[in-house]
Design an enzyme around this catalytic site. Structure first.
Site, PDB file in Angstrom:
ATOM      1  CB  CYS A   1      -0.628   0.014   1.349  1.00  0.00           C
ATOM      2  SG  CYS A   1      -1.594   1.486   0.837  1.00  0.00           S
TER       3      CYS A   1
ATOM      4  CB  CYS B   1      -1.829   4.078   7.943  1.00  0.00           C
ATOM      5  SG  CYS B   1      -3.133   4.381   6.853  1.00  0.00           S
TER       6      CYS B   1
ATOM      7  CB  CYS C   1      -1.194  -0.220   8.688  1.00  0.00           C
ATOM      8  SG  CYS C   1      -2.225  -1.098   7.147  1.00  0.00           S
TER       9      CYS C   1
ATOM     10  CB  CYS D   1     -15.752  -7.355   6.496  1.00  0.00           C
ATOM     11  SG  CYS D   1     -14.453  -5.420   6.133  1.00  0.00           S
TER      12      CYS D   1
ATOM     13  CB  CYS E   1     -18.012  -0.565   9.756  1.00  0.00           C
ATOM     14  SG  CYS E   1     -17.207  -1.493  10.640  1.00  0.00           S
TER      15      CYS E   1
HETATM   16  N1  SAM Z   1      -6.739   0.212   2.990  1.00  0.00           N
HETATM   17  C1  SAM Z   1      -7.552   0.785   3.748  1.00  0.00           C
HETATM   18  C2  SAM Z   1      -8.196   1.847   4.219  1.00  0.00           C
HETATM   19  O1  SAM Z   1      -6.733   1.823   4.847  1.00  0.00           O
HETATM   20  O2  SAM Z   1      -9.213   2.444   4.396  1.00  0.00           O
HETATM   21  C3  SAM Z   1      -8.744  -0.186   4.294  1.00  0.00           C
HETATM   22  C4  SAM Z   1      -7.742  -1.381   4.812  1.00  0.00           C
HETATM   23  S1  SAM Z   1      -6.947  -0.908   6.587  1.00  0.00           S
HETATM   24  C5  SAM Z   1      -5.871  -2.043   6.917  1.00  0.00           C
HETATM   25  C6  SAM Z   1      -8.398  -0.640   7.680  1.00  0.00           C
HETATM   26  C7  SAM Z   1      -7.724  -0.316   8.995  1.00  0.00           C
HETATM   27  O3  SAM Z   1      -7.483  -1.442   9.704  1.00  0.00           O
HETATM   28  C8  SAM Z   1      -7.248  -0.004   9.428  1.00  0.00           C
HETATM   29  O4  SAM Z   1      -8.094   2.515   8.856  1.00  0.00           O
HETATM   30  C9  SAM Z   1      -7.379   0.597  11.185  1.00  0.00           C
HETATM   31  O5  SAM Z   1      -8.035   1.470  11.727  1.00  0.00           O
HETATM   32  C10 SAM Z   1      -7.377  -1.152  11.054  1.00  0.00           C
HETATM   33  N2  SAM Z   1      -5.677  -1.380  11.387  1.00  0.00           N
HETATM   34  C11 SAM Z   1      -4.843  -1.408  10.659  1.00  0.00           C
HETATM   35  N3  SAM Z   1      -3.506  -1.783  11.558  1.00  0.00           N
HETATM   36  C12 SAM Z   1      -4.709  -2.188  12.428  1.00  0.00           C
HETATM   37  C13 SAM Z   1      -3.321  -2.204  13.987  1.00  0.00           C
HETATM   38  N4  SAM Z   1      -2.318  -3.049  13.350  1.00  0.00           N
HETATM   39  N5  SAM Z   1      -4.198  -2.287  14.526  1.00  0.00           N
HETATM   40  C14 SAM Z   1      -5.074  -1.949  14.593  1.00  0.00           C
HETATM   41  N6  SAM Z   1      -5.732  -1.900  13.565  1.00  0.00           N
HETATM   42  C15 SAM Z   1      -5.215  -1.110  12.449  1.00  0.00           C
HETATM   43  C1  DTB Z   2     -11.564  -2.236  11.751  1.00  0.00           C
HETATM   44  O1  DTB Z   2     -11.853  -1.713  12.073  1.00  0.00           O
HETATM   45  N1  DTB Z   2     -10.308  -2.881  12.001  1.00  0.00           N
HETATM   46  C2  DTB Z   2      -9.878  -4.010  10.859  1.00  0.00           C
HETATM   47  C3  DTB Z   2     -11.154  -3.935   9.956  1.00  0.00           C
HETATM   48  N2  DTB Z   2     -11.739  -2.766  10.209  1.00  0.00           N
HETATM   49  C4  DTB Z   2     -10.934  -4.172   8.342  1.00  0.00           C
HETATM   50  C5  DTB Z   2      -9.023  -4.618  10.792  1.00  0.00           C
HETATM   51  C6  DTB Z   2      -7.149  -4.528  11.585  1.00  0.00           C
HETATM   52  C7  DTB Z   2      -6.522  -4.578  10.725  1.00  0.00           C
HETATM   53  C8  DTB Z   2      -5.153  -5.406  12.155  1.00  0.00           C
HETATM   54  C9  DTB Z   2      -3.983  -6.067  11.700  1.00  0.00           C
HETATM   55  C10 DTB Z   2      -3.842  -6.353   9.930  1.00  0.00           C
HETATM   56  O2  DTB Z   2      -4.276  -7.521  10.713  1.00  0.00           O
HETATM   57  O3  DTB Z   2      -3.024  -6.272   9.001  1.00  0.00           O
HETATM   58 FE1  SF4 Z   3      -2.790   1.136   3.662  1.00  0.00          FE
HETATM   59 FE2  SF4 Z   3      -2.195   0.298   5.833  1.00  0.00          FE
HETATM   60 FE3  SF4 Z   3      -3.348   2.717   5.276  1.00  0.00          FE
HETATM   61 FE4  SF4 Z   3      -4.881   1.098   4.917  1.00  0.00          FE
HETATM   62  S1  SF4 Z   3      -4.302   1.622   6.822  1.00  0.00           S
HETATM   63  S2  SF4 Z   3      -4.131   2.628   3.998  1.00  0.00           S
HETATM   64  S3  SF4 Z   3      -3.950  -0.707   4.027  1.00  0.00           S
HETATM   65  S4  SF4 Z   3      -1.704   1.387   4.997  1.00  0.00           S
END
Ligand code: SAM
Ligand code: DTB
Ligand code: SF4
Length: 343
Positions: A54, A58, A61, A98, A189
């Site tokens: 990506c 973030c 992430c 989801c 959501c």
């Molecule tokens: N890329 C898209 C976005 O960011 O909108 C969708 C997928 S993204 C992984 C969805 C959500 O996962 C993020 O907004 C964040 O709240 C959650 N998330 C990602 N990494 C995480 C982590 N290490 N711990 C907790 N929540 C996480």
């Molecule tokens: C949300 O609020 N939490 C989920 C879902 N929406 C997409 C994602 C959590 C991701 C945790 C880190 C991972 O497994 O990559």
């Molecule tokens: Fe990309 Fe992760 Fe940010 Fe979603 S949360 S936009 S997958 S870096």
């Protein structure tokens, strides 16, 4: 039913977060029981349909290309793979599926591919949810037409803490996407992550912003940061567990009719902490061994936890024109409840 308010002040939310623990839990329980079946929990299963690589930054992430986390970038999954995984999720007792993609936003050419996945998952009698990044109004309309029930797009943090975590898009971009989703007629959501080093006041700011959206999100995921080696937030001081429970309770109180999801971070929580979260008003979980790229409790452990707590999986509302599908879901959910109580 409790009054739905959209005018919460920061001080009011802070005062709720700071109540004596027993008072906070009693108040959250009262709101929970007035608005929901206190022993029913909604279960959703996640699938990463496009993993890693990506372009965003973030700081939490594991899927951001710029951090070395060991997550391999993959292409969009094939439709058949998604359908197979959705069938498995349904057989294990999930009612919502989801689909998550590691995109900043979908390319227009991706939308028909994801729309086909949504149609196929819906045909299995599951509720559908997708989280694909920022959406234009047209993309939101196209996903709605394919039968998407929920769109997940988190605010992630309070407005004033946001730039400490993400710099490649701003808070207003997120609010705009949520506006397009609502306008297209889908349910939102939307929640955030706690344990990223924010203050209690900033946790109040996240909750306040969520509750003051034009509509409360129908589903509010509260994620506890999953710390992944290689991300800038790895090594952040862990959030005190009772502070996490307080956040759930405050979300329940200020968004009384929403489903509050005890989301990422459960794999690192004890059963006792999760039980406190359910008492605080959480009534939804991610169910299945994996979130997107990180671990989640096994299905058997969750079934066992539900059984010990007397919790049953929530059924879904299905329109009257899908009676056969509905009967199938009731049958499958009854089986799940029985399996969960006969340990
Ligand atoms: N890329 C898209 C976005 O960011 O909108 C969708 C997928 S993204 C992984 C969805 C959500 O996962 C993020 O907004 C964040 O709240 C959650 N998330 C990602 N990494 C995480 C982590 N290490 N711990 C907790 N929540 C996480
Ligand atoms: C949300 O609020 N939490 C989920 C879902 N929406 C997409 C994602 C959590 C991701 C945790 C880190 C991972 O497994 O990559
Ligand atoms: Fe990309 Fe992760 Fe940010 Fe979603 S949360 S936009 S997958 S870096």
């Amino acid at each position: 039913m409790s009054t739905i308010r959209h005018d919460w002040s920061r001080d009011e939310v802070l005062a709720i977060l700071g109540l004596p623990f027993a008072d906070l839990m009693t108040r959250a329980q009262a709101v929970h029981r007035t608005n929901h079946d206190a022993n029913a929990v909604q279960v959703s299963t996640l699938l990463s349909i496009k993993t890693g690589g990506c372009p965003e930054d973030c700081a939490y992430c594991p899927q951001a290309a710029r951090y070395s986390t060991g997550v391999k970038a993959e292409k969009l999954l094939a439709l058949e793979t998604v359908v197979k995984r959705a069938r498995q999720a349904k057989a294990a007792g999930a009612t919502r599926f989801c689909m998550g993609a590691a995109w900043r936003s979908p390319k227009d050419r991706d939308v028909p591919k994801v729309a086909a996945m949504i149609r196929a998952v819906r045909d299995l009698g599951l509720e559908t949810c997708a989280t694909l990044g920022m959406l234009s109004a047209e993309q939101a309309d196209a996903l709605q037409s394919a039968g998407l029930d929920y769109y997940n797009h988190n605010l992630d943090s309070a407005p004033e803490f946001y730039a400490d975590v993400i710099r490649t898009r701003d808070y207003q971009d997120r609010l705009d996407t949520l506006g397009h989703v609502r306008k297209a007629g889908m349910k939102t959501c939307c929640g955030g992550i706690v344990g990223m080093g924010e203050t209690r006041e900033q946790r109040a700011g996240l909750l306040q912003t969520l509750a003051n959206l034009p509509e409360h999100p129908q589903s509010v995921p509260i994620n506890r940061l999953v710390q992944v080696e290689g991300t800038p937030l790895a090594g952040t001081t862990l959030l005190e567990p009772f502070e996490f429970v307080r956040t759930i309770a405050a979300a329940r109180i200020i968004m009384p009719a929403s489903m509050v999801r005890l989301s990422a971070g459960r794999a690192e929580m004890s059963d006792e902490l999760q039980a406190l979260c359910f008492l605080a008003g959480a009534n939804s979980i991610f169910y299945g061994e994996k979130l997107l790229t990180t671990g989640n409790p096994d299905v058997l452990a969750d079934q066992n936890l539900f059984s010990r707590l007397g919790i049953h999986a929530m059924q879904i509302d299905v329109p009257p024109d899908s009676r056969t599908v509905h009967a199938d879901i009731v049958e499958q959910q009854t089986r799940f409840a029985v399996e969960a109580t006969t340990d």
